[in-house]
Write an enzyme that holds these catalytic residues in place. Structure first.
Site, mmCIF file in Angstrom:
data_model
loop_
_atom_site.group_PDB
_atom_site.id
_atom_site.type_symbol
_atom_site.label_atom_id
_atom_site.label_comp_id
_atom_site.label_asym_id
_atom_site.label_seq_id
_atom_site.Cartn_x
_atom_site.Cartn_y
_atom_site.Cartn_z
ATOM 1 C CB SER A 1 -18.445 -3.747 -4.361
ATOM 2 O OG SER A 1 -17.989 -5.041 -5.006
ATOM 3 C CG HIS B 1 -10.125 -8.612 1.784
ATOM 4 N ND1 HIS B 1 -10.880 -9.089 0.829
ATOM 5 C CD2 HIS B 1 -9.486 -7.416 1.146
ATOM 6 C CE1 HIS B 1 -11.092 -8.420 -0.316
ATOM 7 N NE2 HIS B 1 -10.033 -7.409 -0.196
ATOM 8 C CB CYS C 1 -13.902 -8.094 2.407
ATOM 9 S SG CYS C 1 -13.570 -9.935 2.626
#
Lengths: 379, 650
Positions: free
Chosen positions: B327, B370, B383
């Site tokens: 991420s 989310h 997300c």
């Protein structure tokens, strides 16, 4: 001629003989020996005690011997020639069986204060015995085959013994020295032409025999010849001596690098620097001027010897003096040619300069004989 | 002359003729000898003089002192230590065995080295000194000096050898030196005569190796006169060696020590950079090794244990190791989309916990989803579905172009032994390397830093610095050479829209400072030191549908090498970025739980210049932080700068 036929009336007697010595020759000998002391001091790094002092002592002993020999009438020496030769052959035989071997050649007898090399002694006694032989021989018979063979046998005995040592250099010197006396005695030139032709044939045979089962010389002798013919082949091995000595000689230049400044000898690049190769140190430190000066001194000694020989009427004395001159010449010529790369490396010292007792004493005795001949010459 | 017959007269005349002939031969020979003498001594004198000089003079090389390496504050990182050794000269020693036995009573001698020395003594000429013992202490060398009368032929000597005072901390930056091997000569083609000096050492790894030309210096020479046996008679002239140039690095030794200590126990890599000019302040890689071992000649056992270690202590994970960034890659995707204008800051994407593309289902890390998230929220809550959507809109080419613009997937040129290029994949790349066309799923994977994307901690640190400043920060590690500044000019602007950067930065701020942020627990309570960052957790295995159905296996239950990598990138302080940091813990688990706390400690340590006080941490963590710092293997007294620093300041 025999001594009985001499007109001895004018021959000096007693201590007066000293006045009749050939003093210029003595001065020359001292000068050459002086060069030797100087160079022995230099190669010892300035230490006189190492080589120069013992050499000086031997020269002093040799000088006394020379005077003693000079005082004794030359006809006495002729009468003991055969005896002296016989004695030197016995010594050669003695070292053949009981001698000490050093450096692969040159056998000697240890006398305590010096090492006596009978082969050096033989160089002079051979000349003596041949001179006596031709003195004895009727002049008319000198070129007859039988009377040529007798001296050849006389020469062959010490040559064979020194070859067995094995000392090729001395053997060749004996051969040439003996041959020279025969030539001076007037043996017909055709014999010499024949010998030279045979010599060329022998050289050919020696080279052809190499590697076959009838090989005439030892392997090391062939290697020395190879090295002589092309020293640069193996500059660190067999050619080392020749290469280094030529470097030393060449680096001397015109006037040399100065006393004790020769790097080749001081740093041990030179082999046998105090004996057979001492001439290179002289050439390195005093250059062309110094080296040719020594050559001139040697040649002057020969000139004096020849002039003495020509003034003599006694056949023995004349042949003896010339024979000694030839032997002396062979010493320095072979030695110089060797260090300059003109001759193979054979163990021949530089006369009166190289460190070593036998050659020094023998040469001084030889010059004693020359002086004796000069003092007792007919007037 | 009574009997003057014709016969004898003739004979005498013949003797005279032949004598003169012989005399002529004498003179002729004399002339030949003289001519030869003249040839050798006059005509060829110069040749032979030269040969005689060559015979006599030996040129000995004098080793130059290697340049020193300092940190930014002047702390010595690589120094030359006086190395005491004893040598023995056989001809002076007389009875070698007795002398060695006596020496053995005074100092402890290594038996193997002793045997080698004995063989050497027997082999060499008697006047050549042979090293008997090396690296003796001052006490030992004094004891030998005191006992000198009982040790004929033994000489204490002093040489220089490399020492790394910071030991293992900087093995992956400074590297080490080692002996000159045949392999080295073959590889480098180096013909510097200095390499022929016995025991000379050259840089073999990292800065020592890459800056060899600067550090080595030039050999001096001394001309000595030697005799035929090779013995040195005297020194003629001496041309002193030129020491190598000193290096000052951008590294902060204290921070480096802290980073290594904080990473210890993990297989991890971390980079701390100055955001403003790209200076690398710390480059951590654990586990590490002691470079001093290599200087002394590492034993086979020690080498094997380093080489076979599953945590790869010899690899520099900070620059050499490449990992899927997870991420932490999302800022790149966000910026690519913003710059391409395919998304507005306000626009939201609904995250149900997965996205179906074609016949494949792509999951969000949050199984429940989310809900509706905008750009800032998608970064702070990480997300995945939001970025799957962006990936489809912007495409792989724009994402990878942005990655390269931000310093990922390119090779950063640092004088270190291993620098990975990483990978920002393109369609062309896949076709060339995998022989297959790009599919949309590849873009989706890339958007969350999985699939083909590979980065090293160095890439991520550069990316963070560029995100924090908007400028094209280039990493650099050499500060000055012999006092001459080597730092690059101020970095140019990247040309990214400030409002776009601001959005991404706000997202990163929320990661650490918003209650819903993934690294909220790794926040800093004092605003002056506030951190902005991004967590990352990258999978190293495929999770099968069956596994998803039965429940994903917790990391702790997997074997180490199959657990997720934990990542974190961040910078501080938020409002005036100064330090950028990236941390990767190999197979460490979750980025938020494992990597973020480490990065927070490192960023605080960088900002404060000392071990951070517990007061900066959230109240409920302070006790644990205090205990952790108490147990951390850091230098309690910080490294002392040497006097040489002044010279090295640019």
């Amino acid at each position: 001629m025999s001594f009985l036929e001499y007109n001895v009336k004018f021959t000096p007697t007693g201590w007066r003989k000293i006045l009749y010595l050939n003093w210029p020759l003595i001065v020359l000998l001292i000068a050459v020996a002086g060069v030797g002391f100087l160079m022995l001091t230099s190669v010892a790094g300035g230490r006189i005690g190492r080589w120069a002092e013992p050499q000086l002592e031997r020269f002093a002993l040799g000088f006394v011997l020379m005077l003693i020999v000079a005082m004794v009438p030359i006809w006495f020496w002729r009468n003991v020639s055969a005896l002296a030769f016989g004695l030197s052959i016995l010594l050669l035989l003695f070292v053949e069986f009981f001698g000490t071997v050093g450096m692969g050649a040159q056998r000697w007898i240890d006398l305590g204060f010096m090492r006596l090399q009978p082969s050096e002694l033989t160089k002079i006694t051979l000349v003596m015995v041949l001179a006596a032989y031709y003195d004895w021989l009727d002049v008319g018979k000198k070129s007859r085959l039988l009377y040529v063979l007798i001296p050849l046998v006389v020469i062959a005995i010490p040559v064979a013994l020194t070859l067995r040592q094995p000392d090729l250099g001395t053997a060749l010197l004996l051969l040439i020295g003996g041959g020279a006396v025969m030539f001076l005695a007037g043996v017909h030139w055709a014999y010499f032409a024949g010998v030279i032709a045979a010599g060329v044939g022998a050289v050919f045979a020696v080279f052809t025999s190499r590697g076959t089962d009838w090989q005439l010389l030892q392997d090391y002798q062939y290697r020395r010849i190879d090295t002589f013919l092309n020293p640069s082949n193996d500059p660190l091995g067999a050619g080392y001596h020749i290469t280094q000595s030529q470097i030393a000689l060449g680096s001397g230049g015109w006037t040399g690098r100065g006393f004790m400044e020769g790097t080749q000898s001081r740093l041990n690049f030179l082999p046998e620097k105090h004996t057979d190769f001492i001439f290179t140190t002289l050439a390195e430190e005093f250059g062309f001027v110094g080296a040719s000066s020594l050559l001139v001194l040697y040649l002057l000694i020969l000139v004096f010897c020849i002039s003495i020989a020509l003034s003599l009427r006694d056949r023995f004395a004349a042949l003896l003096v010339m024979g000694i001159a030839v032997a002396f010449f062979l010493y320095f010529a072979v030695n110089m040619a060797m260090v300059m790369g003109l001759a193979p490396v054979v163990g021949v010292p530089l006369p009166l300069v190289s460190y070593g007792g036998s050659a020094m004493l023998v040469l001084m005795v030889a010059f004693g004989l020359v002086q004796s001949a000069h003092v007792h010459r007919p007037r | 002359m009574k009997r003057t017959t014709k016969d004898t007269e003739g004979s005498h005349r013949q003797f005279g003729r032949r004598s003169l002939f012989v005399g002529g031969l004498f003179l002729a020979t004399g002339a030949v000898l003289s001519a030869r003498m003249r040839y050798l001594q006059v005509e060829r004198a110069d040749d032979f003089r030269l040969l005689a000089e060559e015979n006599r003079i030996n040129i000995r090389l004098l080793p130059p002192a290697r340049g020193l390496i300092f940190d930014r504050g002047g702390v010595l990182l690589a120094a030359n230590e006086q190395n005491y050794r004893v040598t023995l000269v056989r001809e002076d020693a007389g009875d070698v065995d007795a002398v060695l036995a006596e020496l053995g009573r005074i100092v402890t001698l290594d038996l193997v080295a002793l045997e080698r020395a004995r063989a050497e003594i027997a082999r060499r000429p008697p006047f050549v000194p042979v090293t008997i013992a090396d690296r003796l202490s001052w006490a030992e060398i004094s004891a030998i000096a005191v006992n000198a009368p009982a040790l004929p032929g033994i000489t204490p000597e002093v040489g220089l050898s490399r020492i790394y005072p910071m030991g293992a901390d900087l093995a992956h930056v400074v590297g080490y030196v080692g002996p000159v091997s045949d392999y080295y000569l073959e590889q480098t083609g180096d013909t510097d005569p200095v390499l022929q000096i016995p025991d000379f050492q050259v840089g073999r790894y990292n800065i020592e190796a890459r800056m060899e030309g600067v550090l080595r210096g030039q050999a001096g020479t001394k001309r000595v006169e030697v005799n035929a046996g090779g013995r040195v008679m005297r020194e003629l002239t001496r041309d002193p060696p030129n020491p190598g140039d000193d290096l000052q690095l951008t590294i902060d030794a204290g921070l480096q020590n802290y980073v290594e200590a904080r990473l210890s126990g993990e297989s991890a890599g971390a980079v701390v950079m100055d955001c403003e000019n790209g200076e690398i302040l710390a480059l951590g890689s654990t586990p590490t090794f002691d470079p001093n071992l290599f200087v002394r000649g590492i034993s086979t056992a020690a080498w094997n244990s380093l080489n076979n270690d599953r945590y790869r202590p010899l690899a520099n994970k900070a620059t050499q190791g490449t990992y899927p960034p997870g991420s932490t890659y999302k800022m790149i995707v966000a910026l690519a989309a913003l710059e391409a204008g395919v998304i507005t800051p306000e626009e939201t994407v609904f995250c149900p916990g997965h996205m179906d593309v074609g016949d494949r289902r792509f999951h969000c890390w949050s199984r429940g989803g989310h809900g509706r998230v905008n750009l800032v929220e998608s970064i702070s809550q990480s997300c995945d579905v939001y970025f799957y959507e962006l990936a489809q809109r912007v495409g792989i080419e724009a994402m990878s172009a942005m990655a390269k613009r931000l310093g990922c997937g390119v090779r950063h040129d640092l004088p270190l032994s291993g620098i990975a290029e990483g990978l920002a994949p393109t369609m062309q790349w896949k076709m060339q390397n995998r022989g297959a066309g790009w599919v949309v799923g590849d873009s989706l994977n890339a958007s969350i830093g999985q699939g083909f994307v590979l980065t090293s901690p160095l890439h991520l640190a550069v990316m963070t610095a560029r995100l924090a400043t908007g400028r094209e920060i280039v990493p650099t590690i050499i500060r000055s050479i012999n006092g001459i500044n080597q730092l690059p000019d101020p970095a140019p602007d990247l040309g990214l829209a400030p409002q776009h950067l601001d959005l991404v930065q706000r997202g990163m701020w929320q990661v650490n400072n918003d209650r819903r942020g993934t690294a909220y627990s790794s926040r800093v309570e004092v605003a002056d030191y506030a951190i902005a960052g991004k967590t990352g957790t990258s999978q190293v295995r495929n999770i099968t549908a069956a596994e998803r159905a039965s429940g994903v296996i917790a990391n702790a239950d997997l074997p180490w090498e199959r657990r997720d990598h934990a990542l974190y990138v961040g910078y501080a302080p938020y409002d005036k970025p100064r330090y950028a940091c990236s941390v990767i813990v190999e197979h460490g688990g979750g980025g938020a739980a494992v990597a973020a706390p480490i990065a927070r400690d490192i960023l605080l340590r960088a900002q404060l210049g000392e071990v951070p006080s517990p007061a900066l941490y959230p109240a409920n963590q302070r006790r644990d932080i205090e205990r952790m710092h108490r147990e951390l293997p850091i230098l309690r007294s910080p490294p002392v700068p040497t006097g040489r620093t002044v010279r090295s300041q640019a």
